[in-house]
Design a protein around this motif. Structure first.
Motif, PDB file in Angstrom:
ATOM      1  N   ALA A  15       0.834  -1.209   0.000  1.00  0.00           N
ATOM      2  CA  ALA A  15       0.000   0.000   0.000  1.00  0.00           C
ATOM      3  C   ALA A  15       0.865   1.254   0.000  1.00  0.00           C
ATOM      4  CB  ALA A  15      -0.941  -0.001   1.203  1.00  0.00           C
ATOM      5  N   VAL A  19       0.794   3.900  -3.098  1.00  0.00           N
ATOM      6  CA  VAL A  19       0.412   5.303  -2.882  1.00  0.00           C
ATOM      7  C   VAL A  19       1.534   6.229  -3.330  1.00  0.00           C
ATOM      8  CG1 VAL A  19      -0.028   7.043  -1.094  1.00  0.00           C
ATOM      9  CG2 VAL A  19      -1.247   4.875  -1.050  1.00  0.00           C
ATOM     10  N   ASP A  23       1.022   8.764  -6.408  1.00  0.00           N
ATOM     11  CA  ASP A  23       1.143  10.180  -6.080  1.00  0.00           C
ATOM     12  C   ASP A  23       2.199  10.855  -6.951  1.00  0.00           C
ATOM     13  OD1 ASP A  23       0.701  12.554  -4.318  1.00  0.00           O
ATOM     14  OD2 ASP A  23       2.781  12.129  -3.742  1.00  0.00           O
ATOM     15  N   LEU A 108      -1.251   3.408   3.635  1.00  0.00           N
ATOM     16  CA  LEU A 108      -1.710   4.666   3.035  1.00  0.00           C
ATOM     17  C   LEU A 108      -1.041   5.865   3.710  1.00  0.00           C
ATOM     18  CD1 LEU A 108      -5.564   4.008   2.709  1.00  0.00           C
ATOM     19  CD2 LEU A 108      -3.857   3.921   0.891  1.00  0.00           C
ATOM     20  N   GLY A 112       1.605   8.218   1.762  1.00  0.00           N
ATOM     21  CA  GLY A 112       1.238   9.624   1.603  1.00  0.00           C
ATOM     22  C   GLY A 112       2.273  10.554   2.206  1.00  0.00           C
ATOM     23  N   CYS A 149      -4.858  10.126   0.670  1.00  0.00           N
ATOM     24  CA  CYS A 149      -4.516   8.854   1.329  1.00  0.00           C
ATOM     25  C   CYS A 149      -4.236   9.047   2.809  1.00  0.00           C
ATOM     26  CB  CYS A 149      -3.338   8.191   0.625  1.00  0.00           C
ATOM     27  SG  CYS A 149      -3.790   7.549  -1.001  1.00  0.00           S
ATOM     28  N   ALA A 153      -6.460   7.305   5.662  1.00  0.00           N
ATOM     29  CA  ALA A 153      -5.772   6.489   6.665  1.00  0.00           C
ATOM     30  C   ALA A 153      -6.127   6.927   8.081  1.00  0.00           C
ATOM     31  CB  ALA A 153      -4.261   6.554   6.455  1.00  0.00           C
TER      32      ALA A 153
END
Length: 180
Positions: A15, A19, A23, A108, A112, A149, A153
């Motif tokens: 994950a 992400v 991104d 996440l 992020g 994200c 989260a």
């Protein structure tokens, strides 16, 4: 032989990398538009309420620390990223076998944070790719995939914490209840 990572570990790691990749890829894609089109909306959705527009944000969320020198902003950002990493690792170490939602949420969060940190280091600010015009004329938000994200989260982790706390209190109440 013990596996390198548990199922939760793999879920978190995948994950986080997904992400981070999405991104950075979305920012690279949006920044790839010709300079002449950069200030204009690339795409617009929901009656112009949501626009895909590349913007560089040299301040934190809601313009926090905008008047601070860049070095002080960087120190706060790296401190916040370190705190985020330490808290995520503390949560991760306490995960049980079946806590897939929490492990996904931690992925996440870490992905992020890493995406925004990479922006700050490589580009000198956060690259926001979307602009949402709120329901009132004075309300609008700029954000990117990393921001979304991180928000998801935090919401999942808070919901899970509230559910677990509620279940724990209900369990304690059933043992201490004298009604039967």
């Amino acid at each position: 032989m013990r596996p390198f990572l548990s199922a939760n570990g793999w879920r978190t790691l995948v994950a986080a990398f997904l992400v981070f990749f999405l991104d950075q890829a979305s920012k690279t894609w949006v920044l790839g538009f010709p300079e002449s089109e950069a200030p204009a909306q690339a795409f617009s959705f929901f009656g112009n309420s949501l626009s895909i527009v590349p913007m560089k944000n040299e301040a934190f969320a809601f313009g926090l620390l905008a008047s601070w020198p860049s070095s002080a902003q960087s120190a706060v950002l790296f401190g916040a990223a370190l705190l985020c990493f330490v808290v995520a690792m503390a949560f991760f170490r306490s995960l049980g076998e079946g806590e897939s939602a929490n492990s996904l949420a931690l992925g996440l969060l870490l992905g992020g944070c890493a995406g925004n940190l990479a922006d700050w280091v490589a580009r000198g600010g956060f690259i926001e790719i979307a602009h949402f015009h709120g329901f009132h004329a004075s309300t609008s938000w700029n954000f990117n995939i990393a921001d979304v994200c991180i928000g998801v989260a935090v919401a999942v982790l808070l919901a899970e914490l509230l559910v677990a706390e509620g279940a724990s209190r209900a369990e304690q109440r059933s043992f201490t209840d004298n009604n039967g």
